[in-house]
Design an enzyme around this catalytic site. Structure first.
Site, mmCIF file in Angstrom:
data_model
loop_
_atom_site.group_PDB
_atom_site.id
_atom_site.type_symbol
_atom_site.label_atom_id
_atom_site.label_comp_id
_atom_site.label_asym_id
_atom_site.label_seq_id
_atom_site.Cartn_x
_atom_site.Cartn_y
_atom_site.Cartn_z
ATOM 1 N N CYS A 1 -49.192 -13.972 2.537
ATOM 2 C CA CYS A 1 -49.604 -13.103 1.434
ATOM 3 C C CYS A 1 -51.118 -13.004 1.252
ATOM 4 O O CYS A 1 -51.583 -12.216 0.442
ATOM 5 C CB CYS A 1 -48.973 -13.587 0.133
ATOM 6 S SG CYS A 1 -49.718 -15.098 -0.480
ATOM 7 N N GLU B 1 -20.896 -48.735 25.998
ATOM 8 C CA GLU B 1 -20.858 -48.028 24.705
ATOM 9 C C GLU B 1 -22.204 -47.391 24.436
ATOM 10 O O GLU B 1 -23.216 -47.864 24.928
ATOM 11 C CB GLU B 1 -20.620 -49.040 23.561
ATOM 12 C CG GLU B 1 -19.314 -49.730 23.613
ATOM 13 C CD GLU B 1 -19.302 -50.970 22.708
ATOM 14 O OE1 GLU B 1 -20.152 -51.081 21.808
ATOM 15 O OE2 GLU B 1 -18.439 -51.819 22.943
ATOM 16 N N LYS C 1 -31.761 -48.351 28.475
ATOM 17 C CA LYS C 1 -32.442 -47.336 27.644
ATOM 18 C C LYS C 1 -32.869 -46.150 28.499
ATOM 19 O O LYS C 1 -33.513 -46.329 29.532
ATOM 20 C CB LYS C 1 -33.695 -47.951 27.019
ATOM 21 C CG LYS C 1 -33.384 -49.098 26.099
ATOM 22 C CD LYS C 1 -33.917 -48.806 24.720
ATOM 23 C CE LYS C 1 -33.761 -50.007 23.844
ATOM 24 N NZ LYS C 1 -34.847 -50.159 22.908
ATOM 25 N N ASP D 1 -28.752 -45.853 17.405
ATOM 26 C CA ASP D 1 -30.105 -46.192 16.978
ATOM 27 C C ASP D 1 -30.171 -46.189 15.460
ATOM 28 O O ASP D 1 -30.546 -45.207 14.838
ATOM 29 C CB ASP D 1 -31.086 -45.181 17.573
ATOM 30 C CG ASP D 1 -32.505 -45.703 17.535
ATOM 31 O OD1 ASP D 1 -32.696 -46.878 17.156
ATOM 32 O OD2 ASP D 1 -33.420 -44.948 17.875
ATOM 33 N N LEU E 1 -30.384 -57.799 22.217
ATOM 34 C CA LEU E 1 -29.985 -57.570 23.605
ATOM 35 C C LEU E 1 -31.210 -57.456 24.494
ATOM 36 O O LEU E 1 -32.259 -56.985 24.054
ATOM 37 C CB LEU E 1 -29.198 -56.259 23.709
ATOM 38 C CG LEU E 1 -27.839 -56.205 23.018
ATOM 39 C CD1 LEU E 1 -27.284 -54.793 23.072
ATOM 40 C CD2 LEU E 1 -26.874 -57.179 23.690
ATOM 41 N N CYS F 1 -53.242 -17.719 2.829
ATOM 42 C CA CYS F 1 -51.841 -17.833 3.233
ATOM 43 C C CYS F 1 -51.490 -16.769 4.273
ATOM 44 O O CYS F 1 -51.791 -15.592 4.079
ATOM 45 C CB CYS F 1 -50.952 -17.670 2.003
ATOM 46 S SG CYS F 1 -49.216 -17.485 2.417
ATOM 47 N N CYS G 1 -45.947 -15.288 -3.567
ATOM 48 C CA CYS G 1 -45.958 -15.148 -2.106
ATOM 49 C C CYS G 1 -44.530 -14.875 -1.629
ATOM 50 O O CYS G 1 -43.599 -15.589 -2.009
ATOM 51 C CB CYS G 1 -46.495 -16.431 -1.485
ATOM 52 S SG CYS G 1 -46.303 -16.491 0.296
ATOM 53 N N LYS H 1 -21.325 -54.293 28.228
ATOM 54 C CA LYS H 1 -20.807 -55.605 27.847
ATOM 55 C C LYS H 1 -19.742 -56.051 28.827
ATOM 56 O O LYS H 1 -18.928 -55.227 29.265
ATOM 57 C CB LYS H 1 -20.171 -55.532 26.447
ATOM 58 C CG LYS H 1 -21.084 -54.991 25.374
ATOM 59 C CD LYS H 1 -20.361 -54.771 24.065
ATOM 60 C CE LYS H 1 -21.346 -54.214 23.039
ATOM 61 N NZ LYS H 1 -20.736 -53.908 21.746
ATOM 62 N N CYS I 1 -49.986 -22.670 -0.358
ATOM 63 C CA CYS I 1 -50.383 -21.344 -0.802
ATOM 64 C C CYS I 1 -50.323 -21.371 -2.329
ATOM 65 O O CYS I 1 -49.342 -21.827 -2.909
ATOM 66 C CB CYS I 1 -49.406 -20.315 -0.253
ATOM 67 S SG CYS I 1 -49.545 -18.719 -1.055
ATOM 68 N N TYR J 1 -18.785 -51.932 16.279
ATOM 69 C CA TYR J 1 -18.617 -52.186 17.709
ATOM 70 C C TYR J 1 -18.253 -53.624 18.066
ATOM 71 O O TYR J 1 -18.149 -53.953 19.237
ATOM 72 C CB TYR J 1 -19.866 -51.766 18.498
ATOM 73 C CG TYR J 1 -21.162 -52.261 17.877
ATOM 74 C CD1 TYR J 1 -21.493 -53.607 17.876
ATOM 75 C CD2 TYR J 1 -22.039 -51.361 17.289
ATOM 76 C CE1 TYR J 1 -22.655 -54.047 17.298
ATOM 77 C CE2 TYR J 1 -23.230 -51.797 16.697
ATOM 78 C CZ TYR J 1 -23.521 -53.137 16.715
ATOM 79 O OH TYR J 1 -24.680 -53.581 16.140
ATOM 80 N N ASP K 1 -14.804 -33.690 -4.037
ATOM 81 C CA ASP K 1 -15.579 -34.215 -5.168
ATOM 82 C C ASP K 1 -14.743 -34.217 -6.449
ATOM 83 O O ASP K 1 -14.850 -35.113 -7.271
ATOM 84 C CB ASP K 1 -16.838 -33.376 -5.399
ATOM 85 C CG ASP K 1 -17.848 -33.579 -4.278
ATOM 86 O OD1 ASP K 1 -17.691 -34.557 -3.516
ATOM 87 O OD2 ASP K 1 -18.780 -32.765 -4.161
ATOM 88 N N LYS L 1 -25.513 -46.860 22.536
ATOM 89 C CA LYS L 1 -26.337 -47.710 21.681
ATOM 90 C C LYS L 1 -26.786 -46.860 20.496
ATOM 91 O O LYS L 1 -27.566 -45.924 20.653
ATOM 92 C CB LYS L 1 -27.553 -48.220 22.453
ATOM 93 C CG LYS L 1 -28.384 -49.209 21.678
ATOM 94 C CD LYS L 1 -29.416 -49.855 22.579
ATOM 95 C CE LYS L 1 -30.132 -51.007 21.914
ATOM 96 N NZ LYS L 1 -30.693 -50.719 20.614
HETATM 97 S S1 IVH Z 1 -23.632 -55.204 20.671
HETATM 98 C C1 IVH Z 1 -24.950 -59.686 20.870
HETATM 99 N N1 IVH Z 1 -23.193 -52.637 20.707
HETATM 100 O O1 IVH Z 1 -28.588 -52.813 19.285
HETATM 101 C C2 IVH Z 1 -25.358 -58.269 20.798
HETATM 102 N N2 IVH Z 1 -25.204 -53.416 19.726
HETATM 103 O O2 IVH Z 1 -30.627 -54.488 20.730
HETATM 104 C C3 IVH Z 1 -24.504 -57.539 19.877
HETATM 105 N N3 IVH Z 1 -26.600 -51.661 18.772
HETATM 106 O O3 IVH Z 1 -28.749 -55.580 17.163
HETATM 107 C C4 IVH Z 1 -24.849 -56.121 19.840
HETATM 108 N N4 IVH Z 1 -25.276 -49.994 19.268
HETATM 109 O O4 IVH Z 1 -28.058 -53.353 16.190
HETATM 110 C C5 IVH Z 1 -24.046 -53.607 20.357
HETATM 111 N N5 IVH Z 1 -22.646 -50.386 20.770
HETATM 112 C C6 IVH Z 1 -23.485 -51.361 20.406
HETATM 113 C C7 IVH Z 1 -24.693 -51.109 19.734
HETATM 114 C C8 IVH Z 1 -25.542 -52.168 19.399
HETATM 115 C C9 IVH Z 1 -26.417 -50.348 18.703
HETATM 116 C C10 IVH Z 1 -27.784 -52.360 18.249
HETATM 117 C C11 IVH Z 1 -27.465 -53.573 17.428
HETATM 118 C C12 IVH Z 1 -28.159 -54.708 18.085
HETATM 119 C C13 IVH Z 1 -29.186 -54.029 18.919
HETATM 120 C C14 IVH Z 1 -29.473 -54.884 20.106
#
Ligand code: IVH
Length: 667
Positions: A410, A116, A313, A120, A86, A407, A430, A289, A425, A227, A40, A118
């Protein structure tokens, strides 16, 4: 003594290089070499130089990460190519079906894959021009998204300038996410403030990325992983692409696997099924992929999603167990949080013994009772939660849970404040509230007192040496030294740290006091506006709401705090102990100031003022001093040798004044 322009320029460049180096170590390698505080300091030094010499700001300066002025709305960005989604699969059979479809499309090829994690989070698209981040946008509807460049710049994991020799134009896709650790902290803070909690990190991320004030985004501690290269790459398949992204300095999670065939994909899915729990981000699956880009073209895409990829998933893991007890925990502001104590059960890779019920409403809605069999889930969230009660298995006589009227720590009455979900509380003494408030007071962003961890606070309370944070300043060295686990050295260190804390900045003290709704940012605004604790304490609600960003709820909370005799006693005790923050220069009533609400940019060399003095003067006159010229700039004050900022002001038709304007305004 002021340094020569050339020396400052060199120092700024060196700082940028150092900051980038440490960001890289921290965010990409998870191997920091210096403390957060030292980091920082580097950023602050660069900020200081750039504020005094705006001509030294570069478009990739790490100081841009602290955020800029609020936007009125987002510009739209067209995605070319569009950001597709996807197709999902939920079982290994779904994965095999998908591979079967690929085989029917092109029977003569046996594609290799890359699997890879996914992530979230929230997907984003990033455009780099000549290796510098030029624009970042949300997915939106896949064809058009929002320009959130200023917000994305605040993400320290995101390179503002690429390494090596990237193409002149590069389009990269990735995911912004809130690390689980940051999510937990955010929700803790919101809970203390009586604000609604975020359900999961993704919601918190989606909210943050679309905030109009990038300085608030910077406070969220978002991160990012990339990615895909959507444009500017013709060098090989997905594997080569990920390697190239990493080589340019992009964060790429190392969890990807090259899979020559389908069994390798299945092995990867098995590999991450449990170990994904240890990641600092939520992942609900694996993206598979086709590696070869030419093959991808041949498989093609539907309007919605490519045929060459799919998302597998994992099912959220659930377990059934019995509720042995329901405890009620008490936080710093006295908020009561019910927690279910469970018969230990193995779910999602760990043994779960406790599950949060968020708040009393959540508990009442699910109608969880002691003795119930419940389904618990450990999904993305770190803290397991009770999903539902298995009603068929409810033992006869199980009574609905009633929130205690008093509480649990206390015995004082509990109450619910108007408009809030939380019960509290009411007893400020407390022990639970006291321990938490001391913890908050000594925290790094508050009074920054070292050597007082949770255990030591509990110990000092138990020994009766303190009953409140104000008592910390009365601690006796020799008494401390005799405590179990202490000794002379620890006692001396603590006293030294306490002594140092007497002169922390006003905003730190304000934050440390734990005034409800006064977080770090609000504390800074208040310190700057009122200049002293006394002035703030004397401010009316009206005067408080006149401060930018302070609304009626916060104003009322501040009034309640200062009107409370107990808090007054605390403030008196702190003052008597010598806790006295240095005075902050303040502006009187802003609306009457000559430059109230105006954004001013300084450029060029001034003959009669240092940069700092000019900035101070303008701020005292009510202006906001910005580093760069934009449509929202109201006035540019140009000294000698003014450069590109002056050109830009002329281009935009913004009023320009000379240094004499400063002299004229100066009191
Ligand atoms: S490839 C043409 N790789 O998942 C598709 N997507 O359900 C390109 N996501 O919109 C996506 N991790 O936001 C890809 N390793 C990963 C990912 C990923 C998360 C998300 C992305 C996408 C959604 C598809």
């Amino acid at each position: 003594m002021s340094e020569s322009p050339a020396a400052l320029r060199r120092r700024a460049a060196e700082l940028r290089r150092l900051i980038r180096h440490h960001e890289e170590l921290y965010y990409r390698r998870a191997a920091p070499e210096i403390s957060d505080r030292d980091f920082d300091r580097l950023v602050e030094e660069l900020q200081r130089i750039e504020a005094e010499h705006p001509e030294l700001v570069t478009p990739d300066s790490p100081t841009l990460r602290v955020g800029g002025e609020p936007l009125a709305g987002f510009a739209q960005v067209a995605h070319e190519p569009p950001m597709l989604s996807l197709d999902n699969g939920y079982s290994l059979d779904d994965v095999r079906d998908w591979a079967g479809r690929l085989e029917r499309l092109l029977p003569e090829v046996r594609p290799a894959f890359v699997a890879e994690l996914k992530i979230d989070g929230v997907s984003i698209s990033l455009r780099y021009e000549d290796g510098v981040l030029a624009q970042g946008a949300t997915r939106g509807n896949g064809r058009v998204g929002d320009d959130v460049t200023a917000n994305l710049r605040t993400i320290r994991a995101l390179p503002l300038r690429l390494l090596g020799k990237p193409p002149a134009r590069l389009l990269v896709r990735g995911e912004v996410y809130l690390p689980r650790s940051a999510f937990a902290r955010l929700n803790r803070e919101r809970e203390e403030a009586g604000e609604a909690l975020f359900v999961n990190p993704r919601n918190a991320t989606a909210g943050a990325i679309r905030m109009l004030d990038s300085r608030a985004v910077a406070a969220r501690r978002l991160s990012v992983l990339t990615y895909a290269i959507a444009d500017g790459w013709n060098g090989g398949g997905q594997k080569a692409m990920l390697e190239q992204l990493a080589a340019w300095g992009f964060p790429v999670h190392e969890g990807w696997r090259y899979c020559p065939d389908l069994p390798a994909v299945e092995a990867c899915i098995a590999e991450w099924r449990d170990s994904r729990r240890d990641l600092d981000f939520d992942t609900d699956g694996v993206v598979i992929k086709v590696d070869d880009l030419a093959l991808r073209e041949r498989y093609g895409a539907t309007a919605r999603s490519p045929r060459w990829a799919m998302a597998f998933k994992y099912a959220p893991e659930q377990g059934e167990t019995i509720v042995r007890d329901i405890l009620v925990q008490v936080g710093r502001s006295g908020v009561l949080t019910p927690v279910a104590v469970l018969e230990p059960v193995f779910v999602g890779g760990t043994t779960v013994q406790r599950a949060t019920l968020h708040n009393y409403e959540d508990l009442a809605r699910k109608d969880v009772r002691v003795g119930d069999t419940v389904r618990v889930e450990r999904g993305g969230d770190v803290i397991p939660k009770v999903v539902e009660v298995v009603l068929e298995r409810r033992p006869p006589g199980a009574a609905p849970f009633e929130l205690p009227a008093t509480c649990p720590r206390c015995g004082a009455p509990v109450e619910r404040l108007v408009g809030q979900v939380a019960w509290r509380c009411v007893n400020p003494a407390c022990p639970a509230v006291v321990a938490e408030s001391i913890r908050h007071f000594v925290g790094r962003n508050a009074m920054d007192i070292e050597g007082l961890g949770d255990e030591r606070i509990e110990q000092l309370l138990a020994e009766g040496l303190i009953r409140d944070y104000t008592d910390l300043y009365q601690l006796d060295r020799d008494r401390l030294a005799t405590l179990k686990g202490w000794g002379g050295k620890s006692a001396d260190n603590l006293l030294a740290s306490l002594a140092g804390s007497r002169h922390r900045d006003l905003h730190q003290l304000l934050f440390a006091l734990g005034i409800r709704h006064v977080g770090e940012r609000t504390a800074r605004l208040l310190a700057r506006h009122f200049g002293s604790l006394e002035a703030l304490a004397a401010a009316s609600e009206e005067e408080l709401t006149a401060v930018e960003e302070i609304g009626p709820i916060v104003a009322a909370s501040i009034r309640t705090f200062f009107a409370d005799p107990r808090q007054q006693a605390r403030l008196a005790a702190l003052a008597a102990a010598g806790v006295r923050p240095p005075a902050v220069p303040v502006a009187p009533r802003p609306e009457r100031l000559p430059l109230a609400g105006k954004t001013v940019v300084l450029t060029g060399r001034l003959a009669h003022f240092s940069r700092e003095e000019a900035r101070d003067l303008l701020e005292r006159l009510g202006a906001r001093v910005a580093a760069s010229v934009s449509k929202r700039t109201d006035l540019v004050i140009a000294g000698e040798d003014a450069g590109s900022k002056l050109d830009r002001a002329r281009e935009l038709g913004i009023p320009i004044a000379g240094e004499d304007e400063l002299t004229r305004l100066s009191p």
